[in-house]
Write an enzyme that holds these catalytic residues in place. Structure first.
Site, PDB file in Angstrom:
ATOM      1  NE  ARG A 111     -34.479 -29.282  56.212  1.00 50.35           N
ATOM      2  CZ  ARG A 111     -35.255 -29.240  55.125  1.00 50.35           C
ATOM      3  NH1 ARG A 111     -36.545 -29.531  55.241  1.00 50.35           N
ATOM      4  NH2 ARG A 111     -34.766 -28.908  53.961  1.00 50.35           N
ATOM      5  CE  LYS A 133     -19.657 -38.351  70.043  1.00 52.50           C
ATOM      6  NZ  LYS A 133     -18.304 -38.426  70.652  1.00 52.50           N
ATOM      7  CD  GLU A 175     -16.655 -47.616  75.111  1.00 52.78           C
ATOM      8  OE1 GLU A 175     -16.538 -46.756  76.009  1.00 52.78           O
ATOM      9  OE2 GLU A 175     -16.342 -47.404  73.934  1.00 52.78           O
ATOM     10  CE  LYS A 218     -22.088 -41.280  76.143  1.00 52.72           C
ATOM     11  NZ  LYS A 218     -21.908 -42.219  75.031  1.00 52.72           N
ATOM     12  CD  GLU A 228     -16.657 -35.232  71.343  1.00 54.62           C
ATOM     13  OE1 GLU A 228     -16.975 -36.296  71.897  1.00 54.62           O
ATOM     14  OE2 GLU A 228     -16.217 -35.170  70.186  1.00 54.62           O
ATOM     15  NE  ARG A 232     -21.072 -36.583  74.247  1.00 47.87           N
ATOM     16  CZ  ARG A 232     -22.333 -36.761  73.878  1.00 47.87           C
ATOM     17  NH1 ARG A 232     -23.181 -35.761  73.971  1.00 47.87           N
ATOM     18  NH2 ARG A 232     -22.752 -37.918  73.429  1.00 47.87           N
ATOM     19  CG  ASN A 236     -14.114 -39.783  72.134  1.00 52.40           C
ATOM     20  OD1 ASN A 236     -14.854 -40.708  71.837  1.00 52.40           O
ATOM     21  ND2 ASN A 236     -14.322 -38.545  71.746  1.00 52.40           N
ATOM     22  CG  HIS A 239     -12.912 -44.322  72.352  1.00 50.42           C
ATOM     23  ND1 HIS A 239     -12.861 -44.598  73.699  1.00 50.42           N
ATOM     24  CD2 HIS A 239     -14.129 -44.777  71.929  1.00 50.42           C
ATOM     25  CE1 HIS A 239     -13.994 -45.184  74.069  1.00 50.42           C
ATOM     26  NE2 HIS A 239     -14.763 -45.308  73.024  1.00 50.42           N
ATOM     27  CG  HIS A 243     -12.261 -44.708  67.143  1.00 46.15           C
ATOM     28  ND1 HIS A 243     -12.803 -43.458  67.397  1.00 46.15           N
ATOM     29  CD2 HIS A 243     -13.168 -45.598  67.592  1.00 46.15           C
ATOM     30  CE1 HIS A 243     -13.987 -43.615  67.980  1.00 46.15           C
ATOM     31  NE2 HIS A 243     -14.218 -44.898  68.111  1.00 46.15           N
ATOM     32  CG  HIS A 255     -15.861 -49.850  70.055  1.00 50.25           C
ATOM     33  ND1 HIS A 255     -15.189 -48.819  69.429  1.00 50.25           N
ATOM     34  CD2 HIS A 255     -16.318 -49.341  71.228  1.00 50.25           C
ATOM     35  CE1 HIS A 255     -15.236 -47.742  70.186  1.00 50.25           C
ATOM     36  NE2 HIS A 255     -15.918 -48.017  71.273  1.00 50.25           N
TER      37      HIS A 255
END
Length: 349
Positions: A111, A133, A175, A218, A228, A232, A236, A239, A243, A255
């Protein structure tokens, strides 16, 4: 060496070190009291690390196929077999696939174990390793299973970028192009809108300065919206289509290459919605081309498949949802008309 801090709610923070040779600082950023370290990396990553305590290397596969629940299960089983405990830590050494998988494994095992990222690609240094993330893919889409798990530190050793293959470097440049529209100015060089504090505008920013500028942007966004819930999502930008291109899996795009197409697509969609003008669209095309990237869809791109994939995007809570440029800057726009979305696909063919 440039030292930055990612500030988080509740007074939490962690350092990001940028510069040549910073991989040698690993032992100094491993959390105090850690007894052993599980180093997660790939066979293709030519970077060795010394966390300063007993450690063992665990390798995962290359490519997006390694970003799976099966990989995380295999890693956690290997951790258990070695006897990793809550008094230990994980270090991810590699690009975005490694930081996503190692981070998710660290968040899940017992955990939650501390994780430090040694980012070895431009994409990881300016984006994937920063902000906490983590996640893996499903056949239905990218990064659909994961967790927010902030690292204890991130090392961005720019020396390792000198050996990156051209297409891997291009992946990061896609990016970097995104950050141009999130307040980075002309990250590729000097000029009145370029750089930041300490940048010589006659020579342009160094690679270390460019990486640090992206990290700083960032970090500011993450500080304002760690999980997010709102702002935030602007990270993206480009993206949604990017994606979708990756998820369909037929176009041989990395990517960052897919994000570059997505940036131009987002600009065309924003134009059709009356949010920006032709000049701003042209700027998107100029910035993408300036990084040596294409802003056009690959031959044979299937509009129906892309529409289906975009509808499954994680941001899609209220109909088709995109991050789009506009009068107030880049922001999330929900409920975008499907016909406009489809028409904009034609604008980037």
């Amino acid at each position: 060496m440039i030292r930055l801090a990612v500030e988080l709610p509740g007074g939490r923070s962690y350092p990001v070190l940028v510069g040549p040779g910073v991989v040698g600082e690993l032992a100094s950023v491993v959390p105090a009291g850690v007894r052993r370290v599980a180093v997660v990396t790939q066979e293709s990553v030519p970077v060795e690390v010394d966390p300063g305590v007993e450690h063992r290397v665990f390798r995962i596969g290359d490519g997006e196929t390694a970003k799976s629940l099966a990989t995380v299960e295999e890693l956690c089983s290997a951790f258990a077999g070695w006897g990793l405990t809550r008094a230990d830590a994980v270090v991810g050494v590699g690009g975005g696939v490694v930081t996503d998988v190692a981070g998710f494994a660290a968040a899940s095992y017992h955990r939650g174990l501390p994780v430090v990222h040694v980012a070895t690609t431009l994409l990881a240094q300016i984006d994937a390793a920063i902000g906490g993330k983590t996640g893996v893919n499903l056949p239905e889409g990218k990064n659909l299973v994961g967790a927010f798990w902030q690292p204890a530190a991130v090392l961005c050793d720019t020396t390792v970028l000198e050996t990156l293959p051209e297409r891997e470097m291009a992946c990061g440049l896609g990016e970097m192009a995104k950050y141009h529209f999130l307040g980075g100015g002309d990250l590729g060089g000097g000029g009145p809108d370029g750089g930041g504090p300490g940048v010589d505008h006659h020579q342009g920013p160094t690679l270390e300065q460019r990486v640090a500028m992206c990290v700083r942007i960032k970090a500011e966004v993450v500080a304002a919206d760690e999980r997010e819930a709102g702002r935030r999502a602007v990270l993206n930008y480009g993206h949604t289509l990017g994606h979708a291109l990756e998820t369909t899996g037929r176009y041989d795009l990395r990517h960052g290459e897919a994000v570059a197409v997505g940036l131009v697509y987002a600009a065309e969609l924003a134009l059709s919605l009356g949010r920006i003008d032709d000049g701003r669209v042209a700027e998107h095309r100029r910035v993408v081309a300036g990084y040596g990237l294409s802003g056009s869809l690959p031959a044979g791109a299937d509009a129906d498949g892309l529409m289906l994939a975009m509808g499954r995007d994680k941001k899609a809570i209220d109909g088709l949802t995109f991050v789009l440029d506009g009068p107030a800057g880049v922001e999330v726009v929900t409920g975008v008309d499907a016909e406009l979305v489809r028409a904009a696909i034609g604008a980037v063919r």
